[in-house]
Design a protein around this motif. Sequence first.
Motif, mmCIF file in Angstrom:
data_model
loop_
_atom_site.group_PDB
_atom_site.id
_atom_site.type_symbol
_atom_site.label_atom_id
_atom_site.label_comp_id
_atom_site.label_asym_id
_atom_site.label_seq_id
_atom_site.Cartn_x
_atom_site.Cartn_y
_atom_site.Cartn_z
ATOM 1 N N ILE A 315 0.832 -1.205 0.000
ATOM 2 C CA ILE A 315 0.000 0.000 0.000
ATOM 3 C C ILE A 315 0.863 1.250 0.000
ATOM 4 C CG2 ILE A 315 -1.552 1.388 1.453
ATOM 5 C CD1 ILE A 315 -2.860 -1.264 2.297
ATOM 6 N N MET A 316 1.903 1.260 0.821
ATOM 7 C CA MET A 316 2.759 2.441 0.904
ATOM 8 C C MET A 316 3.457 2.719 -0.426
ATOM 9 S SD MET A 316 4.372 2.173 4.733
ATOM 10 C CE MET A 316 5.044 3.838 4.638
ATOM 11 N N MET A 317 3.932 1.671 -1.073
ATOM 12 C CA MET A 317 4.586 1.853 -2.369
ATOM 13 C C MET A 317 3.586 2.340 -3.421
ATOM 14 S SD MET A 317 7.759 1.348 -1.994
ATOM 15 C CE MET A 317 8.278 1.232 -3.710
ATOM 16 N N ARG A 318 2.391 1.774 -3.413
ATOM 17 C CA ARG A 318 1.374 2.184 -4.383
ATOM 18 C C ARG A 318 0.967 3.642 -4.176
ATOM 19 N NH1 ARG A 318 -1.857 -2.115 -6.623
ATOM 20 N NH2 ARG A 318 -3.792 -1.049 -6.096
ATOM 21 N N GLU A 319 0.894 4.070 -2.917
ATOM 22 C CA GLU A 319 0.544 5.464 -2.656
ATOM 23 C C GLU A 319 1.654 6.411 -3.099
ATOM 24 O OE1 GLU A 319 -2.392 6.862 -1.643
ATOM 25 O OE2 GLU A 319 -3.021 4.822 -2.097
ATOM 26 N N LEU A 320 2.902 5.999 -2.925
ATOM 27 C CA LEU A 320 4.010 6.822 -3.417
ATOM 28 C C LEU A 320 3.928 6.977 -4.933
ATOM 29 C CD1 LEU A 320 6.968 5.469 -1.242
ATOM 30 C CD2 LEU A 320 5.908 7.732 -1.096
ATOM 31 N N GLU A 321 3.511 5.920 -5.617
ATOM 32 C CA GLU A 321 3.351 5.994 -7.067
ATOM 33 C C GLU A 321 2.175 6.899 -7.432
ATOM 34 O OE1 GLU A 321 2.991 1.901 -8.144
ATOM 35 O OE2 GLU A 321 5.148 1.640 -8.382
ATOM 36 N N ARG A 322 1.069 6.779 -6.708
ATOM 37 C CA ARG A 322 -0.081 7.643 -6.985
ATOM 38 C C ARG A 322 0.271 9.116 -6.792
ATOM 39 N NH1 ARG A 322 -3.201 3.328 -4.268
ATOM 40 N NH2 ARG A 322 -4.530 2.356 -5.832
ATOM 41 N N GLU A 323 1.094 9.405 -5.792
ATOM 42 C CA GLU A 323 1.505 10.784 -5.521
ATOM 43 C C GLU A 323 2.664 11.224 -6.401
ATOM 44 O OE1 GLU A 323 2.474 10.628 -1.402
ATOM 45 O OE2 GLU A 323 0.402 10.207 -0.770
ATOM 46 N N GLU A 324 3.121 10.326 -7.280
ATOM 47 C CA GLU A 324 4.255 10.570 -8.178
ATOM 48 C C GLU A 324 5.528 10.923 -7.410
ATOM 49 O OE1 GLU A 324 3.507 12.710 -11.841
ATOM 50 O OE2 GLU A 324 1.357 12.411 -11.603
ATOM 51 N N ARG A 325 5.688 10.301 -6.268
ATOM 52 C CA ARG A 325 6.949 10.395 -5.529
ATOM 53 C C ARG A 325 7.862 9.227 -5.892
ATOM 54 N NH1 ARG A 325 5.110 10.896 0.482
ATOM 55 N NH2 ARG A 325 7.363 10.884 0.838
ATOM 56 N N ILE A 326 7.298 8.234 -6.573
ATOM 57 C CA ILE A 326 8.076 7.196 -7.243
ATOM 58 C C ILE A 326 7.608 7.187 -8.692
ATOM 59 C CG2 ILE A 326 8.512 4.728 -7.462
ATOM 60 C CD1 ILE A 326 8.419 4.474 -4.485
ATOM 61 N N VAL A 327 8.541 7.390 -9.603
ATOM 62 C CA VAL A 327 8.202 7.556 -11.014
ATOM 63 C C VAL A 327 9.137 6.698 -11.852
ATOM 64 C CG1 VAL A 327 7.932 9.229 -12.890
ATOM 65 C CG2 VAL A 327 7.543 9.939 -10.525
ATOM 66 N N SER A 328 8.589 6.128 -12.926
ATOM 67 C CA SER A 328 9.402 5.333 -13.850
ATOM 68 C C SER A 328 9.511 6.037 -15.198
ATOM 69 C CB SER A 328 8.797 3.939 -14.037
ATOM 70 O OG SER A 328 8.877 3.191 -12.842
ATOM 71 N N PHE A 329 10.715 6.050 -15.737
ATOM 72 C CA PHE A 329 10.986 6.609 -17.058
ATOM 73 C C PHE A 329 11.526 5.502 -17.963
ATOM 74 C CE2 PHE A 329 11.742 10.256 -14.170
ATOM 75 C CZ PHE A 329 10.791 11.136 -14.665
ATOM 76 N N ARG A 330 11.124 5.533 -19.243
ATOM 77 C CA ARG A 330 11.625 4.565 -20.217
ATOM 78 C C ARG A 330 12.424 5.318 -21.290
ATOM 79 N NH1 ARG A 330 7.526 0.213 -21.879
ATOM 80 N NH2 ARG A 330 8.367 -0.590 -19.903
#
Length: 408
Positions: A315-330
């Motif tokens: 849940i914590m990781m998913r929320e960081l992604e929702r808040e765009e505090r964890i972002v992936s670039f290709r």
Amino acid sequence: MTLPVTPADVAAARKLLDGAVLRTPTLPAPRLSAITGAHVYVKYENLQVTASFKERGALTKLASLSAQERAAGVVAMSAGNHAQALAYHAARLGIRATIVMPKFTPIVKVAATEAHGARVVLHGESVGDASEEADRIAQAEHLVWVHPYDDRHVIAGQGSIASEMLEDAPDLDALLVPVGGGGMIAGMAVAARDMRPDIEIVGVETQLYPSMWNALHQQSLPCEGATLAEGIAVKQAGTLTRELVSALVSDVVLVSEPTIERAVNLFLTQQKTLSEGAGAAGLAALLADPDRYRGRKVGLVVSGGNIDPRIVASIMMRELEREERIVSFRFSMLDRPGELGIIAGLLGGLGANILEVEHKRHFLDVHAKGARLDVTVETRDRAHADTVYHTLIENGMDVVRVDWQAAG
């Protein structure tokens, strides 16, 4: 109107619970208030010995038994909190307890129930199967059936939550209460209406299991699916609880799974308290409809804190992604020395912390002399993530954002 549970029943339950069950605190939550716009107060039932409110109803029921019934023992069906609560207090009182659980019940919950001295019987694929087996055992062994919610004594015990809350915060305008079978909200409504006839009482169910909502609206929305709020994943509301909720509760609302996730995360990160999915349902309702409660004093109940640590981490990781505090670039790049260093240097210079790197060369949509690079980074917030992305573009990088929603 004569109701099956009265304020006097709740008052009697409070007396016998005194000293045996923790009088949990009701405290203001300034951070949640700032986020929601309401004046939020939280009742921390996750601080009970078995980490849930279920102890109140279980002990009230056990205390009502005759000497002959105590000697015979009790049986219950539960896949979680009711099992542990009943097992714990039965052991304290020297009463033999049998708990029937579905076969799929997590080992950690089985072990926790057995640790309190109960006999655990694993039976069937569903709680319905387990309930039938518990009923069979009750008749065969002459045990007292302790229903998790549809029982007068259980409901009265749960009502003590509201009376404590309104003693600690007497000017609350509304109570937002998780609803499964309805035992907690039914008991709380009895107590709250007696103390504050004008208070708004709102039940909260997950959209996947709208059993009480169905009962009140004469609807038949499906009750099924994997939910984070398994503690309120009940397919059939109780008979007694339905009568009390219909008479005393202002409204029942439904909340989505992502909103429940966000609520669990906020309790952990903002209130530093662990809530299971069901326990966070009240906060989820507040997040889903903040305008309804803006400026009002709202009481929430963290009804339990029994949640798998792995689920919390997810849940914590998913929320960081929702808040765009964890972002992936290709990145699409030439496969030659130094290219990875250039990208790492740019990201580091922009203050993006690299968490994960994955090089991909053997895909047909990648140029024979090229490579695809997926980089996951930690950013400060959404604005910082946008800055990183646009700066990469300005520096000539062939890069796209990997959207967590699209990626699933």
